[in-house]
Write a protein that holds these residues in place. Structure first.
Motif, PDB file in Angstrom:
ATOM      1  N   GLY A 135       0.785  -1.221   0.000  1.00  0.00           N
ATOM      2  CA  GLY A 135       0.000   0.000   0.000  1.00  0.00           C
ATOM      3  C   GLY A 135       0.820   1.275   0.000  1.00  0.00           C
ATOM      4  N   LYS A 136       2.128   1.160  -0.206  1.00  0.00           N
ATOM      5  CA  LYS A 136       2.995   2.337  -0.224  1.00  0.00           C
ATOM      6  C   LYS A 136       3.461   2.621  -1.647  1.00  0.00           C
ATOM      7  CE  LYS A 136       4.620   1.372   4.500  1.00  0.00           C
ATOM      8  NZ  LYS A 136       4.335   2.606   5.271  1.00  0.00           N
ATOM      9  N   ARG A 137       4.067   3.783  -1.840  1.00  0.00           N
ATOM     10  CA  ARG A 137       4.519   4.202  -3.160  1.00  0.00           C
ATOM     11  C   ARG A 137       5.899   4.832  -3.023  1.00  0.00           C
ATOM     12  NH1 ARG A 137       0.304   7.965  -5.771  1.00  0.00           N
ATOM     13  NH2 ARG A 137      -0.687   5.948  -6.161  1.00  0.00           N
ATOM     14  N   ALA A 138       6.716   4.670  -4.056  1.00  0.00           N
ATOM     15  CA  ALA A 138       8.067   5.244  -4.028  1.00  0.00           C
ATOM     16  C   ALA A 138       8.378   5.932  -5.350  1.00  0.00           C
ATOM     17  CB  ALA A 138       9.108   4.165  -3.747  1.00  0.00           C
ATOM     18  N   ALA A 139       9.139   7.006  -5.261  1.00  0.00           N
ATOM     19  CA  ALA A 139       9.778   7.629  -6.410  1.00  0.00           C
ATOM     20  C   ALA A 139      11.271   7.617  -6.146  1.00  0.00           C
ATOM     21  CB  ALA A 139       9.281   9.054  -6.622  1.00  0.00           C
ATOM     22  N   VAL A 140      12.052   7.295  -7.171  1.00  0.00           N
ATOM     23  CA  VAL A 140      13.499   7.184  -7.001  1.00  0.00           C
ATOM     24  C   VAL A 140      14.193   8.036  -8.051  1.00  0.00           C
ATOM     25  CG1 VAL A 140      15.460   5.637  -6.749  1.00  0.00           C
ATOM     26  CG2 VAL A 140      13.154   4.788  -6.248  1.00  0.00           C
ATOM     27  N   ILE A 141      15.111   8.879  -7.595  1.00  0.00           N
ATOM     28  CA  ILE A 141      15.916   9.703  -8.483  1.00  0.00           C
ATOM     29  C   ILE A 141      17.292   9.080  -8.587  1.00  0.00           C
ATOM     30  CG2 ILE A 141      16.974  11.973  -8.802  1.00  0.00           C
ATOM     31  CD1 ILE A 141      14.534  13.005  -7.060  1.00  0.00           C
ATOM     32  N   TYR A 142      17.665   8.678  -9.806  1.00  0.00           N
ATOM     33  CA  TYR A 142      18.967   8.066 -10.055  1.00  0.00           C
ATOM     34  C   TYR A 142      19.832   9.040 -10.838  1.00  0.00           C
ATOM     35  CZ  TYR A 142      16.541   3.638  -9.087  1.00  0.00           C
ATOM     36  OH  TYR A 142      15.804   2.624  -8.520  1.00  0.00           O
ATOM     37  N   THR A 143      21.079   9.198 -10.404  1.00  0.00           N
ATOM     38  CA  THR A 143      22.037   9.987 -11.173  1.00  0.00           C
ATOM     39  C   THR A 143      23.319   9.185 -11.348  1.00  0.00           C
ATOM     40  OG1 THR A 143      22.861  11.063  -9.154  1.00  0.00           O
ATOM     41  CG2 THR A 143      21.137  12.210 -10.388  1.00  0.00           C
ATOM     42  N   SER A 144      24.016   9.469 -12.430  1.00  0.00           N
ATOM     43  CA  SER A 144      25.334   8.879 -12.667  1.00  0.00           C
ATOM     44  C   SER A 144      26.118   9.834 -13.549  1.00  0.00           C
ATOM     45  CB  SER A 144      25.221   7.504 -13.325  1.00  0.00           C
ATOM     46  OG  SER A 144      24.466   7.575 -14.518  1.00  0.00           O
ATOM     47  N   ALA A 145      27.417   9.890 -13.347  1.00  0.00           N
ATOM     48  CA  ALA A 145      28.246  10.850 -14.066  1.00  0.00           C
ATOM     49  C   ALA A 145      28.860  10.280 -15.334  1.00  0.00           C
ATOM     50  CB  ALA A 145      29.359  11.363 -13.151  1.00  0.00           C
TER      51      ALA A 145
END
Length: 215
Positions: A135-145
């Motif tokens: 019942g939960k929700r996630a947003a994920v911000i991914y970065t890479s150089a």
């Protein structure tokens, strides 16, 4: 009311691309829902407990149906307190830079601390694992150089997003939205990709609290 927990795995402060995109996400969320509580959890702030021999002994004791004792009991209480802070939110925002093709070790430490039997997962000898964070929700911000999916193997590989999203779904969080910003260090102008990532963050934030919507 939904509560949002922002879990930051970047130690770079104002120089962090992932934190800048997270700030855009949270600013937008506050605009569309000013009353929504948002908690910031900087994994580098020194409060995350270790998961060493005592904690490992406690986990195996609980698996065996026993009560941890002594130093193991202290370590187990610290793990439970960390889990409760995590579980008290309905929505999660993760800001995750890529380190050596994977996630920063502090995020792995957090995962190891909270991933405990009876808290994040149940286990059946026949059916296997069962995630308890439903019942939960996630947003994920991914970065890479350096790494990017369109680049060859000489630019690295992605064990970052597959690892974290597999863990979230294993834990029962099956509504996950990913935002990627992966400029090449040799690229003269990463601004186009940066603008795209910030725009996607704004769009995702507008849907993040809506029931039934995929952020």
């Amino acid at each position: 009311m939904n509560k949002v927990l922002h879990i930051s795995a970047s130690p770079r402060g104002p120089r962090s691309e992932s934190l800048a995109i997270a700030a855009t996400f949270l600013d937008t969320l506050r605009e569309v829902s000013p009353g929504t509580p948002v908690e910031e959890y900087d994994l580098w702030d020194g409060t995350l407990p270790a998961f060493g021999p005592d904690a490992a002994a406690a986990k195996m004791a609980v698996f065996a149906g026993e009560e941890p004792e002594g130093a193991s009991a202290v370590a187990w209480r610290a793990a439970i307190d960390t889990f409760r802070r995590f579980d008290s939110s309905d929505r999660y925002l993760f800001s995750v830079p890529m380190w050596n093709a994977g996630v920063p070790y502090i995020l792995k430490q957090f995962i190891d601390v909270v991933s405990q039997p009876g808290l994040i997962f149940g286990f059946d000898p026949v059916a296997g694992y069962r995630g308890l964070l439903t019942g939960k929700r996630a947003a994920v911000i991914y970065t890479s150089a350096v790494y990017g999916p369109e680049r060859g193997p000489a630019f690295g590989a992605d064990f970052q997003a597959p690892y974290l999203e597999d863990w979230l779904r294993w834990a029962g969080v099956d509504d996950v939205h990913s935002i990627h910003f992966r400029p090449n260090l040799a690229t003269a102008d990463p601004d186009t990709g940066r603008r795209r990532a910030h725009a996607e963050a704004r769009d995702a934030a507008k849907l993040f609290l809506q029931d039934g919507a995929r952020a």
